[in-house]
Design an enzyme around this catalytic site. Structure first.
Site, PDB file in Angstrom:
ATOM      1  N   ASN A 199       0.865  -1.180   0.000  1.00  0.00           N
ATOM      2  CA  ASN A 199       0.000   0.000   0.000  1.00  0.00           C
ATOM      3  C   ASN A 199       0.906   1.237   0.000  1.00  0.00           C
ATOM      4  OD1 ASN A 199      -1.821   2.024   0.481  1.00  0.00           O
ATOM      5  ND2 ASN A 199      -2.802   1.009   2.227  1.00  0.00           N
TER       6      ASN A 199
ATOM      7  N   ARG B 125      -2.267  -2.060  -3.745  1.00  0.00           N
ATOM      8  CA  ARG B 125      -3.508  -1.301  -3.602  1.00  0.00           C
ATOM      9  C   ARG B 125      -3.394  -0.037  -4.446  1.00  0.00           C
ATOM     10  NH1 ARG B 125      -4.867   3.093   0.730  1.00  0.00           N
ATOM     11  NH2 ARG B 125      -7.101   3.252   0.423  1.00  0.00           N
TER      12      ARG B 125
ATOM     13  N   HIS C 232     -12.382   2.707  -0.608  1.00  0.00           N
ATOM     14  CA  HIS C 232     -12.447   1.624   0.404  1.00  0.00           C
ATOM     15  C   HIS C 232     -13.173   0.388  -0.135  1.00  0.00           C
ATOM     16  CE1 HIS C 232     -12.522   4.940   3.743  1.00  0.00           C
ATOM     17  NE2 HIS C 232     -11.278   4.496   3.587  1.00  0.00           N
TER      18      HIS C 232
ATOM     19  N   GLY D 251     -12.920   4.573   9.823  1.00  0.00           N
ATOM     20  CA  GLY D 251     -11.528   4.665  10.256  1.00  0.00           C
ATOM     21  C   GLY D 251     -11.138   6.122  10.282  1.00  0.00           C
ATOM     22  N   ASN D 252      -9.870   6.397  10.091  1.00  0.00           N
ATOM     23  CA  ASN D 252      -9.450   7.793   9.980  1.00  0.00           C
ATOM     24  C   ASN D 252     -10.127   8.420   8.757  1.00  0.00           C
ATOM     25  OD1 ASN D 252      -8.031  10.111  10.588  1.00  0.00           O
ATOM     26  ND2 ASN D 252      -6.444   9.562   9.111  1.00  0.00           N
ATOM     27  N   GLY D 253     -10.145   7.664   7.668  1.00  0.00           N
ATOM     28  CA  GLY D 253     -11.033   7.977   6.546  1.00  0.00           C
ATOM     29  C   GLY D 253     -12.267   7.103   6.739  1.00  0.00           C
TER      30      GLY D 253
ATOM     31  N   ARG E 165     -11.127  15.165   7.438  1.00  0.00           N
ATOM     32  CA  ARG E 165     -11.855  15.599   6.237  1.00  0.00           C
ATOM     33  C   ARG E 165     -13.279  16.038   6.572  1.00  0.00           C
ATOM     34  NH1 ARG E 165     -10.634  10.251   3.031  1.00  0.00           N
ATOM     35  NH2 ARG E 165      -8.516  10.113   3.795  1.00  0.00           N
TER      36      ARG E 165
ATOM     37  N   MET F 193     -10.039   9.496  17.154  1.00  0.00           N
ATOM     38  CA  MET F 193     -11.274   9.339  17.926  1.00  0.00           C
ATOM     39  C   MET F 193     -10.999   9.046  19.398  1.00  0.00           C
ATOM     40  SD  MET F 193     -14.449   9.680  17.881  1.00  0.00           S
ATOM     41  CE  MET F 193     -15.791   9.325  16.776  1.00  0.00           C
TER      42      MET F 193
ATOM     43  N   ILE G 175     -12.501   2.941  14.125  1.00  0.00           N
ATOM     44  CA  ILE G 175     -13.570   3.394  15.022  1.00  0.00           C
ATOM     45  C   ILE G 175     -14.704   2.363  15.034  1.00  0.00           C
ATOM     46  CG2 ILE G 175     -15.269   5.224  15.433  1.00  0.00           C
ATOM     47  CD1 ILE G 175     -13.333   7.153  13.906  1.00  0.00           C
TER      48      ILE G 175
ATOM     49  N   GLU H  27     -14.684  -0.828  14.526  1.00  0.00           N
ATOM     50  CA  GLU H  27     -14.389  -2.086  15.209  1.00  0.00           C
ATOM     51  C   GLU H  27     -14.193  -1.900  16.709  1.00  0.00           C
ATOM     52  OE1 GLU H  27     -10.884  -3.825  13.338  1.00  0.00           O
ATOM     53  OE2 GLU H  27     -11.775  -3.458  11.372  1.00  0.00           O
TER      54      GLU H  27
HETATM   55  P1  AMP Z   1      -8.062   3.253  10.834  1.00  0.00           P
HETATM   56  O1  AMP Z   1      -7.917   4.369   9.835  1.00  0.00           O
HETATM   57  O2  AMP Z   1      -8.998   2.179  10.393  1.00  0.00           O
HETATM   58  O3  AMP Z   1      -6.762   2.727  11.361  1.00  0.00           O
HETATM   59  O4  AMP Z   1      -8.802   3.911  12.118  1.00  0.00           O
HETATM   60  C1  AMP Z   1      -8.211   4.918  12.864  1.00  0.00           C
HETATM   61  C2  AMP Z   1      -9.253   5.508  13.801  1.00  0.00           C
HETATM   62  O5  AMP Z   1      -9.740   4.480  14.687  1.00  0.00           O
HETATM   63  C3  AMP Z   1      -8.730   6.623  14.693  1.00  0.00           C
HETATM   64  O6  AMP Z   1      -9.663   7.674  14.769  1.00  0.00           O
HETATM   65  C4  AMP Z   1      -8.628   5.937  16.038  1.00  0.00           C
HETATM   66  O7  AMP Z   1      -8.789   6.834  17.100  1.00  0.00           O
HETATM   67  C5  AMP Z   1      -9.812   5.002  15.985  1.00  0.00           C
HETATM   68  N1  AMP Z   1      -9.707   3.996  17.038  1.00  0.00           N
HETATM   69  C6  AMP Z   1      -8.810   2.999  17.157  1.00  0.00           C
HETATM   70  N2  AMP Z   1      -9.012   2.336  18.341  1.00  0.00           N
HETATM   71  C7  AMP Z   1     -10.048   2.946  18.966  1.00  0.00           C
HETATM   72  C8  AMP Z   1     -10.743   2.756  20.205  1.00  0.00           C
HETATM   73  N3  AMP Z   1     -10.385   1.799  21.053  1.00  0.00           N
HETATM   74  N4  AMP Z   1     -11.746   3.604  20.510  1.00  0.00           N
HETATM   75  C9  AMP Z   1     -12.104   4.593  19.664  1.00  0.00           C
HETATM   76  N5  AMP Z   1     -11.509   4.822  18.490  1.00  0.00           N
HETATM   77  C10 AMP Z   1     -10.497   4.020  18.139  1.00  0.00           C
END
Ligand code: AMP
Length: 395
Positions: free
Chosen positions: A8, A90, A179, A209-211, A240, A284, A332, A334
């Site tokens: 990626n 990717r 995605h 997620g972040n996105g 964003r 988050m 977020i 999961e």
């Molecule tokens: P990703 O882009 O899928 O890696 O997701 C990142 C986002 O998931 C960020 O905003 C993190 O704060 C959030 N995240 C990861 N673990 C947790 C958690 N235990 N509680 C709340 N948000 C989480």
């Protein structure tokens, strides 16, 4: 012993996972950050919790791959590079050209490069990395897996904007989404968990997620998705804006004394969302902690986030005239049981009922009650393994 990479590449980063196939066992993973910027960081994890990290200037993606290969051999992760029989890349923007994953040829790389105007930060880096791998591992089957492919099944009524039609015909101005690999992966898994053929199901997948993006999956096909021409549209994200009235562009440029529209778009992409509203963080976890400590703007950021997710779920119930399964996935989705609960508690009119005890999880699980009219699942996404599987399928 056959090994497959899932790669990626971003504008200044390169993430990798190396799998033993077909077992799908991760034998090494890591990332290179700050490529082309001084003090680049190379990290790799392998074996039984072994880790290596170094900081040195890595001038381009070519050098990053060279270091990766050196380290794979130095740490005896790979004896002979010929063991790596597959490489999956990717690719963010596949436009209308790539309706599915494709074996990489010179023409494919040229086309990925050509689509750079749809993803200026990603596609050029991805094309460059494909060229490096092509040279370094000429024996390996290389496959490009596009973030947009899954969404190429959207009907025209959902992908067209209400713009002069010629802008679509001449410039490709339409919704492409993103995605796709994740939405496809979790929707297929949801159908498996429900024990029903995906062809018969209406599923809404929430990749938070972040996105973040939300997709309506009907009969196993994406019929609508919240991201747009680029990943800026849709729900509120880490940095964003998500959906926005475009009249704010000239208005804010005037107020902020900005003359370059790209600078404005950069603010929408990098300084908005949870970060912009809360003023605390794009993460988050930080926003949740600040809200718990009584920070009003942090709580507002969460409330807006939840509200936008609910609105898209509502929209997609309308788009499909129903829903059988809702899926939460990504960082977020999961991990944040409170966010999931907040989203679902506003949807009880649809007969959606969350089970608080089941929802207290970070693992794959049904989180709806037995009485709920709609099944709700938490399903960890795994885009990397999905990429490795695509390589195996096309090998
Ligand atoms: P990703 O882009 O899928 O890696 O997701 C990142 C986002 O998931 C960020 O905003 C993190 O704060 C959030 N995240 C990861 N673990 C947790 C958690 N235990 N509680 C709340 N948000 C989480």
């Amino acid at each position: 012993m056959s090994k497959t990479f899932a790669i990626n590449a971003g504008s200044s980063s390169l993430k990798f996972q190396l799998y033993q196939m077909p077992e799908e066992e991760v034998i090494a993973k890591g990332l290179v950050e700050r490529i082309g910027i001084e003090n680049s960081i190379f990290k790799i994890e392998y074996g039984d919790d072994q880790e290596f990290e170094m900081t040195e200037d890595i001038e381009d993606h070519g050098r990053a791959v060279e270091i990766l290969f050196e380290k794979l051999q130095e740490f005896n992760i790979v004896e002979d590079m010929k063991e790596i029989e597959g490489v999956g890349h990717r690719v963010v923007a596949g436009g209308e050209a790539f309706k599915e994953s494709t074996v990489v040829t010179d023409e494919v790389i040229a086309k990925v490069d050509e689509l750079s105007e749809f993803a200026p930060l990603h596609n050029p880096a991805e094309a460059a990395v494909m060229r490096v791998f092509q040279e370094e591992l000429p024996h390996a089957t290389m496959v490009a897996v596009f973030d947009t492919s899954f969404h190429t099944s959207m009907p025209e009524v959902n992908y067209m904007y209400s713009l002069p039609y010629e802008y679509y015909e001449e410039y490709g101005a339409r919704k492409y989404g993103a995605h796709g690999t994740s939405h496809q992966f979790v929707s297929q898994r949801a159908a498996e968990l429900a024990g029903k053929p995906i062809e018969d199901l209406k599923i809404i997948t929430c990749h938070l997620g972040n996105g973040g993006s939300i997709t309506a999956v009907q009969g196993g096909k994406s019929v609508d998705t919240s991201m747009g021409f680029t990943p800026l549209a849709g729900i509120t994200m880490g940095t964003r804006t998500g959906d926005l009235d475009v009249s704010l562009v000239p208005f804010l440029m005037d107020k902020l004394n900005i003359s370059d529209v790209n600078e404005m778009v950069n603010i929408f992409n990098k300084k908005s969302g949870l970060l912009g509203i809360s003023g605390v963080s794009s993460d988050m976890r930080d926003v949740e902690s600040a809200a718990e400590a009584g920070n009003h703007r942090a709580q507002l950021a969460i409330d807006i986030f939840v509200n936008r997710v609910q609105k898209y779920i509502g929209q997609y119930i309308a788009v499909m005239n129903g829903v059988d399964i809702i899926v939460f996935t990504a960082g977020i989705g999961e991990n944040s049981a409170t966010t999931r609960a907040a989203v679902l508690e506003g949807l009880t009119w649809f007969g959606i009922e969350v089970d608080a005890e089941r929802n207290d999880t970070r693992k794959e699980a049904q989180i709806s009650s037995d009485e709920s009219k709609v099944l709700v699942y938490n399903i960890p996404t795994n885009e990397e393994v999905a990429i490795a599987r695509e390589v195996e399928r096309l090998k």
